[in-house]
Design a protein around this motif. Structure first.
Motif, PDB file in Angstrom:
ATOM      1  N   VAL A   1      -3.358  14.435  -2.003  1.00 12.51           N
ATOM      2  CA  VAL A   1      -2.622  15.102  -3.083  1.00 12.51           C
ATOM      3  C   VAL A   1      -1.252  14.482  -3.318  1.00 12.51           C
ATOM      4  O   VAL A   1      -0.496  14.957  -4.166  1.00 12.51           O
ATOM      5  CB  VAL A   1      -2.479  16.616  -2.790  1.00 12.51           C
ATOM      6  N   THR A   2      -0.917  13.429  -2.570  1.00 10.57           N
ATOM      7  CA  THR A   2       0.328  12.707  -2.798  1.00 10.57           C
ATOM      8  C   THR A   2       0.009  11.244  -3.086  1.00 10.57           C
ATOM      9  O   THR A   2      -1.019  10.726  -2.640  1.00 10.57           O
ATOM     10  CB  THR A   2       1.282  12.767  -1.591  1.00 10.57           C
ATOM     11  N   ALA A   3       0.895  10.594  -3.822  1.00 12.73           N
ATOM     12  CA  ALA A   3       0.714   9.168  -4.105  1.00 12.73           C
ATOM     13  C   ALA A   3       0.782   8.358  -2.819  1.00 12.73           C
ATOM     14  O   ALA A   3       0.019   7.404  -2.626  1.00 12.73           O
ATOM     15  CB  ALA A   3       1.790   8.698  -5.085  1.00 12.73           C
ATOM     16  N   MET A   4       1.678   8.748  -1.910  1.00 13.03           N
ATOM     17  CA  MET A   4       1.813   8.036  -0.636  1.00 13.03           C
ATOM     18  C   MET A   4       0.527   8.112   0.163  1.00 13.03           C
ATOM     19  O   MET A   4       0.068   7.126   0.751  1.00 13.03           O
ATOM     20  CB  MET A   4       2.951   8.644   0.189  1.00 13.03           C
ATOM     21  N   GLY A   5      -0.075   9.303   0.201  1.00  5.46           N
ATOM     22  CA  GLY A   5      -1.325   9.484   0.932  1.00  5.46           C
ATOM     23  C   GLY A   5      -2.442   8.650   0.347  1.00  5.46           C
ATOM     24  O   GLY A   5      -3.247   8.057   1.082  1.00  5.46           O
ATOM     25  N   GLY A   6      -2.508   8.569  -0.989  1.00  5.32           N
ATOM     26  CA  GLY A   6      -3.542   7.771  -1.631  1.00  5.32           C
ATOM     27  C   GLY A   6      -3.430   6.305  -1.270  1.00  5.32           C
ATOM     28  O   GLY A   6      -4.438   5.640  -0.988  1.00  5.32           O
ATOM     29  N   ARG A   7      -2.214   5.769  -1.260  1.00  2.00           N
ATOM     30  CA  ARG A   7      -2.022   4.355  -0.902  1.00  2.00           C
ATOM     31  C   ARG A   7      -2.391   4.101   0.549  1.00  2.00           C
ATOM     32  O   ARG A   7      -3.038   3.108   0.880  1.00  2.00           O
ATOM     33  CB  ARG A   7      -0.571   3.940  -1.160  1.00  2.00           C
ATOM     34  N   LEU A   8      -1.998   5.022   1.427  1.00  4.32           N
ATOM     35  CA  LEU A   8      -2.305   4.847   2.844  1.00  4.32           C
ATOM     36  C   LEU A   8      -3.806   4.926   3.096  1.00  4.32           C
ATOM     37  O   LEU A   8      -4.364   4.158   3.890  1.00  4.32           O
ATOM     38  CB  LEU A   8      -1.577   5.909   3.677  1.00  4.32           C
ATOM     39  N   PHE A   9      -4.489   5.839   2.422  1.00  8.30           N
ATOM     40  CA  PHE A   9      -5.925   5.997   2.630  1.00  8.30           C
ATOM     41  C   PHE A   9      -6.675   4.728   2.208  1.00  8.30           C
ATOM     42  O   PHE A   9      -7.603   4.285   2.890  1.00  8.30           O
ATOM     43  CB  PHE A   9      -6.438   7.200   1.844  1.00  8.30           C
ATOM     44  N   LYS A  10      -6.266   4.134   1.113  1.00  5.97           N
ATOM     45  CA  LYS A  10      -6.902   2.877   0.695  1.00  5.97           C
ATOM     46  C   LYS A  10      -6.688   1.808   1.761  1.00  5.97           C
ATOM     47  O   LYS A  10      -7.595   1.020   2.068  1.00  5.97           O
ATOM     48  CB  LYS A  10      -6.329   2.426  -0.640  1.00  5.97           C
ATOM     49  N   ASN A  11      -5.510   1.792   2.350  1.00  2.35           N
ATOM     50  CA  ASN A  11      -5.216   0.844   3.423  1.00  2.35           C
ATOM     51  C   ASN A  11      -6.107   1.090   4.633  1.00  2.35           C
ATOM     52  O   ASN A  11      -6.596   0.145   5.270  1.00  2.35           O
ATOM     53  CB  ASN A  11      -3.737   0.957   3.803  1.00  2.35           C
ATOM     54  N   TRP A  12      -6.341   2.347   4.980  1.00  2.00           N
ATOM     55  CA  TRP A  12      -7.234   2.678   6.108  1.00  2.00           C
ATOM     56  C   TRP A  12      -8.643   2.153   5.854  1.00  2.00           C
ATOM     57  O   TRP A  12      -9.306   1.638   6.752  1.00  2.00           O
ATOM     58  CB  TRP A  12      -7.276   4.192   6.304  1.00  2.00           C
TER      59      TRP A  12
END
Length: 882
Positions: free
Chosen positions: A303-314
């Protein structure tokens, strides 16, 4: 240049330093472009091209855009591959003696563009720096908007790294061969930027990094020995610093948001090559190149932009650390089992803005007052989030909540200083609250009393002149004035000075009104100056806390990803897999995580999988097209990847023996830009697998050898399967239409035949989607062709040709003998005689010349014994024993 106007002389002087950029030259309320820049920009931006000195020999092509709307135009130029240099007025026009001073304050490139509206919320805006020395390639990449900065070295394919990072810009030394950067993924729209080789020189690059981080060694970051990567990283910092430049006449932009450098070690992450990323549709679907139907699109509930970027990195960097995998899984389990906690966390996370990019703009001196308000609102939520983490029995969650700090002093500072609803720009005023600065309050008092003064003055002048229609007014062009209709001009006093003539009235000013105007104007100008100065001081206080805020932002992002995985696990009915050091991959009732969520008009069929490095090492999978072979194999690979990012998986239960690499060879693609045919691409990808896979790898092969003739294809597919089985010994799923390969199971331990079951009914086939043990000798290609709509005449003729071919595919004794090989490995020499060949040994020649048939049995035995002694070199052998 001596014949040009001062303005054009100034333009030419600035432009010569930026020949490869579109120069946005600030003139009043517009950014203007001239000469070739104007011609190019007018075409790209679809704006009117005009000219200065129109109709004259020295006319200059010209176009322009309003400064307040410049972002959208810059975005369009950047996306079309251009650089933009922003040239601002760096002094107050009112104070200028002669022409206003101008200078370039920023050079904007695809990798350094920081406009909030131009950046994708859940995508990093990476700029990648590449340096090569021998076989080693050093890479460094940064996202200026978030402060992320990493480096690593590789001897693998550059294409793999480029596809994974999807950079907007690549920086490389001028001496580097550009062919190394060619990639079939043209949709990435990568901007290539050559940079002076000198910046990549190791001593210079290392010095640049040490100066930037204010350290004496890079040991603390764990990258001191990565010489080639340091060369790339130092050049990247130089390039970013050079392009940031001066933001205005008093404040310089810096790279203060890049606080650390993170080395990526291949022993910690599973590095995925480009074909695997593409074939498994990890972040984009193959069909439409969108995120929606990719693994990321299906699993992303952040639900955050930061979380979305990190998840793609994972997803792009699965873990090889079993302990960390299990820590993440345990955190997901606690959140999954506690629905109320998960919902409470997500409700609060929704109130958190993009902290990484907010503090990035603040640190880079590119923020406005609205960024401050967004930062305050985000930081206010953090104490509520921390409370939710109290008492959780999870090592990972405890660590995440511990890294989440509280910023009461920053919240208080913004609350006291910044207006709750400020304007978008910093030069409009109304940024700083009343009561924060005494001088500002006094100036505002002078300005605000204007309405009362005007009303009082108007009443006095009406009484003094007897003109009831007299008005005292103000506008931005003419300032303050007294307006009198022409019918009353005979009544005006002698101290009235004419200011403007209208059709039906005259406008005047008095000494008293003029003095007041100057006082108010000075106050209003000083208010704008002072508000900007105060804002900069507040911004500087925020920038001091950048590292703490970045650290908290990373923790918030990680909490968001873990919560997202818990939501998916709960609502998609995922199980927690066991990930260990073993070699077994056992999946019970596995499902494809993407396809099961799509409306395909049929129920998704679950399938089991058993792979190891012993009895179930290589699965030969046969069956018709469209039956689900590729789906099944991709499903296994995706489940393994999900397990190794710490996610739950779509299955009833599973045990995943750690996988170091996942390799896939799926689909048919040519690369025209490299002159590679479909078959050449297929062989290149296969060679990559055979040369780089290990026993710990998972290999997915779909239709090896189909890009050439049948006999060539069967031969290559057979030998590839043999090589994997005998030399690599990796866990492998091998789908094929060459049903001859099912014979491998007869001659090799660890090879098992499987097929996708179908049901035939009245010359039609029904796909059951179930994988069952045992091979098949039919591919049902003609039936699939009928489903595709081929004309019936073509179908009937194909059946006839197939019948004729099948009659001739057997050998002289009616059996396929593909497994037979005349090419044997050299064996160790023994003294066993070969009765089918003539040996060069003279003893053997003598033996073969004997007429044993005409000897008595005892004579023959004695003779053979003598020869035996000669061959073995033993003189003391016992006759009776032999």
């Amino acid at each position: 240049m001596s014949d040009l106007t001062p303005l054009m002389n100034q333009y030419k002087s600035v432009k010569k330093d930026y020949p490869n950029a579109i120069l946005f030259f600030r003139v009043g309320d517009f950014y203007e472009m001239f000469y070739e820049d104007a011609i190019t920009a007018s075409k790209v931006l679809q704006i009117t091209l005009t000219s200065r000195n129109k109709g004259k020999e020295d006319q200059v092509p010209l176009c322009g855009v309003p400064y307040h709307a410049a972002d959208s135009y810059i975005t369009k130029l950047i996306r079309n591959g251009f650089k933009v240099a922003i040239c601002e007025q760096v002094e107050d026009p009112k104070l200028a003696k002669g022409i206003v001073k101008r200078d370039v304050v920023r050079v904007i490139t695809p990798g350094t563009f920081l406009s909030e509206n131009a950046l994708e919320a859940k995508e990093n805006n990476f700029i990648l720096s590449i340096y090569q020395k021998g076989k080693i390639c050093g890479l460094a990449f940064a996202d200026l908007s978030t402060g992320d900065f990493s480096l690593y070295e590789t001897v693998g394919s550059l294409e793999d790294e480029i596809v994974r990072l999807a950079p907007k810009e690549i920086l490389y030394p001028e001496e580097l061969n550009l062919s190394l950067l060619q990639t079939p993924n043209s949709e990435l729209r990568i901007h290539l930027t050559p940079y002076s080789d000198w910046f990549f020189d190791y001593p210079e690059a290392r010095k640049k990094l040490l100066n930037h981080f204010r350290v004496s060694s890079l040991e603390g970051y764990g990258c001191e020995g990565l010489v080639v990567a340091i060369s790339a990283a130092g050049a990247l910092i130089s390039y970013l610093d050079e392009n940031l430049k001066v933001v205005d006449s008093t404040h310089r932009g810096t790279l203060e948001n890049i606080k650390r450098i993170k080395p990526l070690m291949k022993g910690s992450y599973m590095f995925l090559d480009a074909p695997t990323q593409r074939n498994l549709e990890l972040t984009n679907s193959l069909s439409e190149r969108t995120k929606k139907d990719s693994l990321f699109g299906i699993l992303d509930k952040t639900v955050t932009a930061m979380g979305g970027r990190l998840f793609k990195n994972w997803i792009l960097y699965p873990l090889l650390d079993i302990e960390e995998i299990n820590r993440k899984q345990d955190a997901v389990k606690i959140l999954k089992d506690n629905l109320t906690l998960t919902e409470d966390i997500q409700e609060r996370l929704k109130k958190v803005y993009d902290l990484e990019r907010l503090i990035g703009r603040i640190t880079l001196n590119l923020s406005n007052a609205r960024d401050m308000i967004a930062l305050k609102g985000s930081l206010r939520v953090i104490p509520e989030i921390k409370v939710l983490g109290e008492g959780l029995d999870s090592e990972k969650l405890s660590e995440v909540f511990e890294r989440t700090e509280i910023f009461s002093e920053i919240i208080d500072l913004i609350e006291k200083s910044i207006h709750e609803d400020p304007p978008f720009t910093l030069r409009e005023g109304r940024i700083i609250k009343n009561g924060y600065n005494e001088e500002l309050d006094n100036l505002r008092s002078i300005s605000s009393k204007g309405k009362g003064f005007i009303a009082e003055l108007e009443q006095r002048e009406k009484e003094r002149t007897g003109i009831n229609s007299l008005k005292v007014r103000h506008n931005k062009v003419f300032g303050y004035y007294i307006e009198v209709t022409k019918a009353n001009l005979s009544r005006i006093p002698s101290d009235y000075m004419r200011k403007q003539t209208l059709v039906g009235a005259e406008r005047f000013i008095t000494p008293e009104l003029k003095d007041y105007e100057e006082k108010v104007l000075r106050a209003e100008e000083r208010i704008l100056e002072l508000e900007y100065e105060i804002f900069q001081k507040v911004r500087e206080e925020m920038a001091k806390e950048a590292e703490r805020i970045q650290r908290t932002a990373k923790a918030i992002a990680e909490l968001d990803v873990l919560t997202s995985l818990a939501v998916v696990a709960r609502y998609y009915n995922y199980c927690q897999p066991v990930v260990d050091e073993g070699e077994t991959i056992e999946i019970v009732e596995g499902r494809h995580p993407v396809l099961e969520r799509l409306d395909l008009g049929e129920r998704f069929i679950q399938n089991d999988t058993l792979l190891d490095c012993d009895e179930n090492q290589l699965m030969i999978i046969t069956g018709p097209n469209m039956a689900g072979k590729s789906t099944y194999m991709r499903q296994v690979a995706l489940i393994v990847l999900m397990a190794q990012i710490g996610s739950f998986i779509p299955a009833k239960e599973a045990k995943i023996g750690l996988v170091d690499r996942v390799f896939t060879r799926v689909g048919a693609t040519d690369i025209i830009t490299k002159g590679q045919s479909t078959f050449m691409v297929e062989m290149n990808e296969t060679a990559n697998i055979l040369n780089n896979a290990t026993k710990r790898s998972l290999i997915i092969l779909d239709e090896i050898g189909r890009g050439t003739s049948t006999f060539d294809g069967v031969s290559i597919a057979w030998s590839v399967a043999e090589y994997i089985h005998e030399n690599i010994k990796a866990r492998t799923l091998f789908a094929t239409h060459y049903h001859e390969l099912t014979e491998l199971a007869l001659s090799m331990e660890g090879v098992k035949n499987y097929s996708i079951s179908v049901k035939e009914w009245k010359d039609e086939i029904i796909f059951l989607r179930k994988i069952v043990e045992g091979g098949t000798d039919r591919s049902y290609g003609i039936q699939v062709a009928r489903l595709a709509g081929l004309p019936e005449d073509v179908i009937l003729r194909a059946k006839e040709v197939l019948s004729n071919l099948e009659k001739g595919e057997l050998n002289e004794i009616g059996e396929p003998k593909l497994a037979h090989s005349d090419f044997k490995k050299p064996e160790r020499r023994t003294n066993q005689l070969d009765i089918f060949t003539t040996q060069a040994d003279p003893v053997v020649k003598e033996l073969l010349g004997l007429d044993i048939i005409n000897m008595t049995p005892l004579e023959a035995l004695n003779k053979l014994y003598e020869f035996r002694k000669k061959l073995n070199g033993k003189e003391n052998m016992d006759k009776e024993e032999n």
